[in-house]
Design a protein around this motif. Structure first.
Motif, PDB file in Angstrom:
ATOM      1  N   GLU A   6      -8.772 -10.540   3.084  1.00 58.73           N
ATOM      2  CA  GLU A   6      -7.817 -11.503   2.530  1.00 58.73           C
ATOM      3  C   GLU A   6      -7.252 -11.004   1.200  1.00 58.73           C
ATOM      4  OE1 GLU A   6     -10.038 -15.103   2.261  1.00 58.73           O
ATOM      5  OE2 GLU A   6      -9.833 -15.537   4.407  1.00 58.73           O
ATOM      6  N   ILE A   7      -8.127 -10.486   0.349  1.00 56.38           N
ATOM      7  CA  ILE A   7      -7.683  -9.955  -0.941  1.00 56.38           C
ATOM      8  C   ILE A   7      -6.765  -8.765  -0.726  1.00 56.38           C
ATOM      9  CG2 ILE A   7      -8.460  -8.787  -3.050  1.00 56.38           C
ATOM     10  CD1 ILE A   7     -10.999 -10.591  -2.881  1.00 56.38           C
ATOM     11  N   PHE A   8      -7.151  -7.860   0.182  1.00 56.49           N
ATOM     12  CA  PHE A   8      -6.359  -6.661   0.455  1.00 56.49           C
ATOM     13  C   PHE A   8      -4.961  -7.041   0.943  1.00 56.49           C
ATOM     14  CE2 PHE A   8      -4.802  -3.075   2.883  1.00 56.49           C
ATOM     15  CZ  PHE A   8      -5.115  -2.003   2.076  1.00 56.49           C
ATOM     16  N   VAL A   9      -4.899  -7.951   1.896  1.00 58.18           N
ATOM     17  CA  VAL A   9      -3.605  -8.362   2.454  1.00 58.18           C
ATOM     18  C   VAL A   9      -2.771  -9.087   1.401  1.00 58.18           C
ATOM     19  CG1 VAL A   9      -2.512  -9.889   4.143  1.00 58.18           C
ATOM     20  CG2 VAL A   9      -4.391  -8.408   4.843  1.00 58.18           C
ATOM     21  N   GLY A  10      -3.388  -9.987   0.650  1.00 56.45           N
ATOM     22  CA  GLY A  10      -2.645 -10.736  -0.372  1.00 56.45           C
ATOM     23  C   GLY A  10      -2.062  -9.844  -1.442  1.00 56.45           C
ATOM     24  N   VAL A  11      -2.885  -8.963  -2.001  1.00 58.29           N
ATOM     25  CA  VAL A  11      -2.414  -8.057  -3.050  1.00 58.29           C
ATOM     26  C   VAL A  11      -1.401  -7.068  -2.463  1.00 58.29           C
ATOM     27  CG1 VAL A  11      -3.123  -6.219  -4.655  1.00 58.29           C
ATOM     28  CG2 VAL A  11      -4.463  -8.324  -4.480  1.00 58.29           C
ATOM     29  N   VAL A  58     -12.254  -3.116  -7.892  1.00 57.91           N
ATOM     30  CA  VAL A  58     -11.166  -2.329  -8.481  1.00 57.91           C
ATOM     31  C   VAL A  58     -10.615  -1.345  -7.453  1.00 57.91           C
ATOM     32  CG1 VAL A  58     -10.613  -0.581 -10.222  1.00 57.91           C
ATOM     33  CG2 VAL A  58     -11.904  -2.619 -10.866  1.00 57.91           C
ATOM     34  N   ALA A  59     -11.485  -0.677  -6.715  1.00 55.27           N
ATOM     35  CA  ALA A  59     -11.039   0.257  -5.678  1.00 55.27           C
ATOM     36  C   ALA A  59     -10.221  -0.468  -4.608  1.00 55.27           C
ATOM     37  CB  ALA A  59     -12.236   0.962  -5.049  1.00 55.27           C
ATOM     38  N   ALA A  63      -6.287   0.280  -3.849  1.00 53.57           N
ATOM     39  CA  ALA A  63      -5.879   0.661  -2.499  1.00 53.57           C
ATOM     40  C   ALA A  63      -4.840  -0.306  -1.948  1.00 53.57           C
ATOM     41  CB  ALA A  63      -7.100   0.714  -1.581  1.00 53.57           C
ATOM     42  N   ALA A  64      -5.032  -1.590  -2.170  1.00 55.82           N
ATOM     43  CA  ALA A  64      -4.082  -2.589  -1.677  1.00 55.82           C
ATOM     44  C   ALA A  64      -2.726  -2.443  -2.368  1.00 55.82           C
ATOM     45  CB  ALA A  64      -4.637  -3.993  -1.897  1.00 55.82           C
ATOM     46  N   ALA A  65      -2.735  -2.234  -3.683  1.00 57.35           N
ATOM     47  CA  ALA A  65      -1.486  -2.058  -4.417  1.00 57.35           C
ATOM     48  C   ALA A  65      -0.759  -0.798  -3.961  1.00 57.35           C
ATOM     49  CB  ALA A  65      -1.755  -2.014  -5.917  1.00 57.35           C
ATOM     50  N   SER A  66      -1.499   0.274  -3.761  1.00 57.16           N
ATOM     51  CA  SER A  66      -0.893   1.529  -3.312  1.00 57.16           C
ATOM     52  C   SER A  66      -0.318   1.395  -1.905  1.00 57.16           C
ATOM     53  CB  SER A  66      -1.930   2.653  -3.332  1.00 57.16           C
ATOM     54  OG  SER A  66      -2.371   2.891  -4.644  1.00 57.16           O
ATOM     55  N   ALA A  67      -1.075   0.780  -1.012  1.00 59.76           N
ATOM     56  CA  ALA A  67      -0.605   0.605   0.364  1.00 59.76           C
ATOM     57  C   ALA A  67       0.621  -0.299   0.412  1.00 59.76           C
ATOM     58  CB  ALA A  67      -1.726   0.027   1.229  1.00 59.76           C
ATOM     59  N   GLY A  68       0.588  -1.395  -0.318  1.00 57.63           N
ATOM     60  CA  GLY A  68       1.732  -2.295  -0.337  1.00 57.63           C
ATOM     61  C   GLY A  68       2.984  -1.644  -0.887  1.00 57.63           C
TER      62      GLY A  68
END
Length: 88
Positions: A6-11, A58-59, A63-68
């Motif tokens: 959820e955090i990964f998708v949201g960010v 943090v990792a 990763a989520a910011a980079s992927a997005g």
């Protein structure tokens, strides 16, 4: 859905929207700083304890910011309204 997903998708969606909206790189960096400053808030939703959980958070955020950002087309410089070529 698991909290980490959820955090990964949201960010990721936030940074995807920033990239699609052609946000300036400085604004993208500010948004990343806000996400990283919220590490304690995100961290409490993930399994584990202590520093290991914080490092994992943090990792995950990076990763989520980079992927997005990558899926949104990456960072693009803003086009200026005037020409910088001042040939005399």
């Amino acid at each position: 859905m698991a909290p980490a997903a959820e955090i990964f998708v949201g960010v990721g969606l936030v940074f995807f929207a920033l990239a699609k909206g052609s946000a300036r790189p400085g604004f993208n960096a500010f948004a990343l700083g806000v996400c990283l400053a919220a590490t304690p808030w995100f961290s409490h939703r993930l399994p584990g304890r202590g520093d290991t959980r914080d490092v994992g958070t943090v990792a995950l955020l990076l990763a989520a910011a980079s992927a997005g950002t990558a899926l949104g087309g990456g960072l693009r410089p803003q086009e200026d309204a005037h020409d910088h070529n001042h040939a005399h």
